[in-house]
Every structure is written in C-alpha cells, then in structure tokens.
Motif scaffolding. Structure first.
Motif, PDB file in Angstrom:
ATOM      1  N   ARG A 108       0.847  -1.198   0.000  1.00  0.00           N
ATOM      2  CA  ARG A 108       0.000   0.000   0.000  1.00  0.00           C
ATOM      3  C   ARG A 108       0.883   1.249   0.000  1.00  0.00           C
ATOM      4  O   ARG A 108       0.990   1.953   1.000  1.00  0.00           O
ATOM      5  CB  ARG A 108      -0.932  -0.005   1.206  1.00  0.00           C
ATOM      6  N   PRO A 109       1.543   1.535  -1.116  1.00  0.00           N
ATOM      7  CA  PRO A 109       2.381   2.749  -1.139  1.00  0.00           C
ATOM      8  C   PRO A 109       1.579   4.035  -1.246  1.00  0.00           C
ATOM      9  O   PRO A 109       2.157   5.124  -1.189  1.00  0.00           O
ATOM     10  CB  PRO A 109       3.254   2.534  -2.387  1.00  0.00           C
ATOM     11  N   ASP A 110       0.266   3.952  -1.409  1.00  0.00           N
ATOM     12  CA  ASP A 110      -0.552   5.143  -1.594  1.00  0.00           C
ATOM     13  C   ASP A 110      -1.121   5.689  -0.285  1.00  0.00           C
ATOM     14  O   ASP A 110      -1.897   6.654  -0.320  1.00  0.00           O
ATOM     15  CB  ASP A 110      -1.717   4.822  -2.536  1.00  0.00           C
ATOM     16  N   LYS A 111      -0.756   5.113   0.856  1.00  0.00           N
ATOM     17  CA  LYS A 111      -1.364   5.564   2.105  1.00  0.00           C
ATOM     18  C   LYS A 111      -0.979   6.997   2.478  1.00  0.00           C
ATOM     19  O   LYS A 111      -1.843   7.757   2.930  1.00  0.00           O
ATOM     20  CB  LYS A 111      -1.009   4.602   3.235  1.00  0.00           C
ATOM     21  N   PRO A 112       0.271   7.417   2.330  1.00  0.00           N
ATOM     22  CA  PRO A 112       0.578   8.807   2.714  1.00  0.00           C
ATOM     23  C   PRO A 112       0.259   9.836   1.628  1.00  0.00           C
ATOM     24  O   PRO A 112       0.744  10.961   1.692  1.00  0.00           O
ATOM     25  CB  PRO A 112       2.082   8.749   2.994  1.00  0.00           C
ATOM     26  N   THR A 113      -0.531   9.484   0.616  1.00  0.00           N
ATOM     27  CA  THR A 113      -0.852  10.410  -0.462  1.00  0.00           C
ATOM     28  C   THR A 113      -2.192  11.087  -0.200  1.00  0.00           C
ATOM     29  O   THR A 113      -3.003  10.633   0.610  1.00  0.00           O
ATOM     30  CB  THR A 113      -0.884   9.663  -1.801  1.00  0.00           C
ATOM     31  N   GLU A 114      -2.417  12.152  -0.942  1.00  0.00           N
ATOM     32  CA  GLU A 114      -3.651  12.916  -0.781  1.00  0.00           C
ATOM     33  C   GLU A 114      -4.859  12.135  -1.296  1.00  0.00           C
ATOM     34  O   GLU A 114      -5.964  12.287  -0.772  1.00  0.00           O
ATOM     35  CB  GLU A 114      -3.535  14.246  -1.521  1.00  0.00           C
ATOM     36  N   SER A 115      -4.666  11.308  -2.296  1.00  0.00           N
ATOM     37  CA  SER A 115      -5.791  10.532  -2.828  1.00  0.00           C
ATOM     38  C   SER A 115      -6.318   9.541  -1.790  1.00  0.00           C
ATOM     39  O   SER A 115      -7.539   9.385  -1.613  1.00  0.00           O
ATOM     40  CB  SER A 115      -5.355   9.791  -4.093  1.00  0.00           C
ATOM     41  N   GLU A 169      -2.921  14.753   9.435  1.00  0.00           N
ATOM     42  CA  GLU A 169      -1.660  15.072  10.099  1.00  0.00           C
ATOM     43  C   GLU A 169      -0.981  13.833  10.660  1.00  0.00           C
ATOM     44  O   GLU A 169       0.251  13.708  10.600  1.00  0.00           O
ATOM     45  CB  GLU A 169      -1.929  16.084  11.221  1.00  0.00           C
ATOM     46  N   GLY A 170      -1.772  12.894  11.179  1.00  0.00           N
ATOM     47  CA  GLY A 170      -1.181  11.682  11.740  1.00  0.00           C
ATOM     48  C   GLY A 170      -0.499  10.833  10.687  1.00  0.00           C
ATOM     49  O   GLY A 170       0.635  10.360  10.891  1.00  0.00           O
ATOM     50  N   LEU A 171      -1.144  10.631   9.539  1.00  0.00           N
ATOM     51  CA  LEU A 171      -0.531   9.814   8.484  1.00  0.00           C
ATOM     52  C   LEU A 171       0.736  10.467   7.955  1.00  0.00           C
ATOM     53  O   LEU A 171       1.762   9.802   7.780  1.00  0.00           O
ATOM     54  CB  LEU A 171      -1.537   9.602   7.347  1.00  0.00           C
ATOM     55  N   LEU A 172       0.689  11.778   7.709  1.00  0.00           N
ATOM     56  CA  LEU A 172       1.870  12.446   7.167  1.00  0.00           C
ATOM     57  C   LEU A 172       3.023  12.466   8.166  1.00  0.00           C
ATOM     58  O   LEU A 172       4.180  12.204   7.803  1.00  0.00           O
ATOM     59  CB  LEU A 172       1.500  13.870   6.753  1.00  0.00           C
ATOM     60  N   GLU A 173       2.730  12.732   9.443  1.00  0.00           N
ATOM     61  CA  GLU A 173       3.802  12.758  10.440  1.00  0.00           C
ATOM     62  C   GLU A 173       4.371  11.373  10.697  1.00  0.00           C
ATOM     63  O   GLU A 173       5.596  11.207  10.856  1.00  0.00           O
ATOM     64  CB  GLU A 173       3.260  13.369  11.738  1.00  0.00           C
ATOM     65  N   LEU A 174       3.510  10.350  10.744  1.00  0.00           N
ATOM     66  CA  LEU A 174       4.021   8.987  10.957  1.00  0.00           C
ATOM     67  C   LEU A 174       4.857   8.520   9.775  1.00  0.00           C
ATOM     68  O   LEU A 174       5.871   7.829   9.946  1.00  0.00           O
ATOM     69  CB  LEU A 174       2.857   8.031  11.197  1.00  0.00           C
ATOM     70  N   HIS A 175       4.447   8.902   8.557  1.00  0.00           N
ATOM     71  CA  HIS A 175       5.248   8.518   7.396  1.00  0.00           C
ATOM     72  C   HIS A 175       6.597   9.226   7.397  1.00  0.00           C
ATOM     73  O   HIS A 175       7.631   8.627   7.055  1.00  0.00           O
ATOM     74  CB  HIS A 175       4.472   8.851   6.119  1.00  0.00           C
ATOM     75  N   LYS A 217      10.314   7.416   7.606  1.00  0.00           N
ATOM     76  CA  LYS A 217      11.415   7.682   6.677  1.00  0.00           C
ATOM     77  C   LYS A 217      12.668   8.120   7.427  1.00  0.00           C
ATOM     78  O   LYS A 217      13.779   7.689   7.085  1.00  0.00           O
ATOM     79  CB  LYS A 217      10.984   8.756   5.672  1.00  0.00           C
ATOM     80  N   ASN A 218      12.499   8.922   8.447  1.00  0.00           N
ATOM     81  CA  ASN A 218      13.670   9.362   9.216  1.00  0.00           C
ATOM     82  C   ASN A 218      14.328   8.202   9.962  1.00  0.00           C
ATOM     83  O   ASN A 218      15.559   8.075   9.993  1.00  0.00           O
ATOM     84  CB  ASN A 218      13.259  10.458  10.191  1.00  0.00           C
ATOM     85  N   SER A 219      13.481   7.355  10.584  1.00  0.00           N
ATOM     86  CA  SER A 219      14.056   6.211  11.303  1.00  0.00           C
ATOM     87  C   SER A 219      14.733   5.239  10.352  1.00  0.00           C
ATOM     88  O   SER A 219      15.803   4.691  10.654  1.00  0.00           O
ATOM     89  CB  SER A 219      12.951   5.497  12.086  1.00  0.00           C
ATOM     90  N   HIS A 220      14.162   5.041   9.169  1.00  0.00           N
ATOM     91  CA  HIS A 220      14.798   4.155   8.181  1.00  0.00           C
ATOM     92  C   HIS A 220      16.101   4.758   7.682  1.00  0.00           C
ATOM     93  O   HIS A 220      17.098   4.039   7.480  1.00  0.00           O
ATOM     94  CB  HIS A 220      13.834   3.931   7.016  1.00  0.00           C
TER      95      HIS A 220
END
Length: 265
Positions: free
Chosen positions: A42-49, A91-97, A101-104
């Motif tokens: 599910r690569p589309d989860k942090p997207t606006e769509s 805000e939660g989805l964008l901040e968690l994503h 990315k930072n932790s990875h």
C-alpha cells in the motif's frame, strides 16, 4: 515510630551503608507487536488521494437546520468533531510517514557506518608494535587469510554426485515409462460405462438357474466355480497341485518375456 505487626517495618532489618540500586520493576504481560501502518503493498497511504478517500469532505458544510432548532448545537458539535477527525487523520498519516522515513534513514546510515568500520578493520595492516614485537616466523608458516578453505578432491566428488543424480533421474524416468506402458496395456480392460459393468457382473456372477454355473471346474470365469476361499494349509501345500504348478510356470514365463521384450504382455 510505632508500627503494627502487619507493617513491613515491624522488624528492623539492618541496611547496607552504600545505597542499593533500585530494583527494576517487573512488567506483567507482553506488549503486542505494533501494526505496520505503511506496508509495501500500500504505497498510496501517505498520499492525498488515499486521505481524501478515507476521510472525504462533506458535500454541504452548512447545517440544514436553523439556529433556533433544539438539535442545532449538537449537530454543530458533531460537524466540528468530524472536521477534527479528518484533520487528525491527515496530520497523523503524514507525520508517521515522515517519522518512518527518518528512522529508516538513520538505520541505513548506522548500518553503513558499521559495515565500513568492519571493512576497514578487516583490511587494515598490522600495527607497528605488533610487527616489532612479533616472533620471527617463516612466511610459509604464517596463517593465510582466505575466504574459502581448501577442499581437495571437490571436483571429483562433484562429478560423482552429478553421475549419481543422472542415474537416479534415468531410473525414475524408466519407471514412469513402464508405468505408463502398463496403464496403456491394461486400459483395454477398464470398465467405462454401465453396459460393460453389467456384462462383467454377468460373466463373474452368472445366474444360478444356468446349468453351467456349478459344473465343478476349478478354473473358469464364474466366481461360483472357484469354491471356498483357500485356507492356510492349502496355501502351504499348493505346490502339490499340478494345475497350480502350471499356473506358476505360466506366470513366471510371462514375467520373463516382459523383461526380455521390455514391455507388458
């Protein structure tokens, strides 16, 4: 201080002069494994769509009731809560994503640093003090660094293993061909419809009114001519029967012919 007998300090226990380390609290139970919020499928989860599909905007932002309606404040509060939920989801989805990315990125950098340090340590030359204090040894006696240990005779063993595998595969293929040939030979005796089944039943179990069903012959198509099942004593001394000897010879001759011709008869 006066304490009751049920108190822990009722009996004085001498304590050490140095302070003791605090005991680590024992956690009861185990925490569940956190769910993967951004799986690979599910690569589309942090997207606006995805966010617009998960929390769509209302078609009408104005309330359908007047301010003097008794449920106006309740509906206004529900509308405000819905807006807060949509905002929190976005805000939660964008901040968690971004956190993932930072932790990875930090994990990859830490892994690369350790790998580079290990490679540097493995490839660095010996220190000068080790060279000056090392005993004098012949270069041929020094341990050699090699990734693969020597394995004499590996080529011969590999060739023998290949030959064994090829022989096993050839034997398996030959057994398969023999089974297919035997199936093809016996296919002409298969019963595939009700007419053949009725004919076979009439041949094996003929009508008792027929005078041929009890003619006293030991060999024959009718099951009634075979008599009772053989006993252990009859099986032990069946070689004395001439008919049994003849049948055994015929069966062995058939097997010998099949081995010589390479097929079923």
């Amino acid at each position: 201080m006066m304490v009751g007998p049920e108190a822990p300090s009722y009996i004085e226990v001498p304590q050490s002069i140095q302070p003791d380390l605090p005991r680590r609290p024992q956690l009861k139970g185990t925490l569940p494994v956190p769910r993967e919020l951004f799986p690979a499928n599910r690569p589309d989860k942090p997207t606006e769509s995805y966010i617009s599909d998960a929390a769509p905007l209302p078609s009408n932002t104005t309330l359908k009731v007047s301010p003097d309606h008794p449920q106006y404040e309740r509906l206004q509060w529900k509308q405000k809560m819905a807006e807060n939920r949509r905002k929190n989801l976005r805000e939660g989805l964008l901040e968690l994503h971004e956190r993932k990315k930072n932790s990875h990125r930090r994990m990859v950098a830490r892994s690369n640093t350790r790998e580079n340090l290990r490679t540097q340590i493995m490839n660095q030359p010996p220190r000068k003090d080790e060279l000056l204090t090392a005993p004098t040894t012949v270069s041929a006696m020094k341990p050699t660094k090699c990734k693969v240990l020597p394995n004499p005779g590996a080529e011969e063993r590999l060739a023998q293993s290949i030959v064994k595998v090829q022989e096993a595969q050839a034997a398996k293929r030959e057994d398969m061909m023999n089974s297919l040939h035997e199936l093809y030979v016996n296919a002409q005796k298969f019963i595939v419809n009700e007419e053949q089944l009725k004919a076979e039943l009439e041949r094996v179990f003929p009508d008792k009114n027929n005078p041929d069903w009890a003619n006293g012959r030991r060999a024959g198509d009718s099951i009634w001519n075979l008599g009772p099942p053989p006993t252990m004593s009859s099986l032990a001394y069946q070689t004395k029967d001439e008919l049994t000897k003849w049948e055994t010879v015929q069966r062995r001759t058939k097997r010998l012919a099949e081995e010589l011709t390479g097929g079923k008869i």
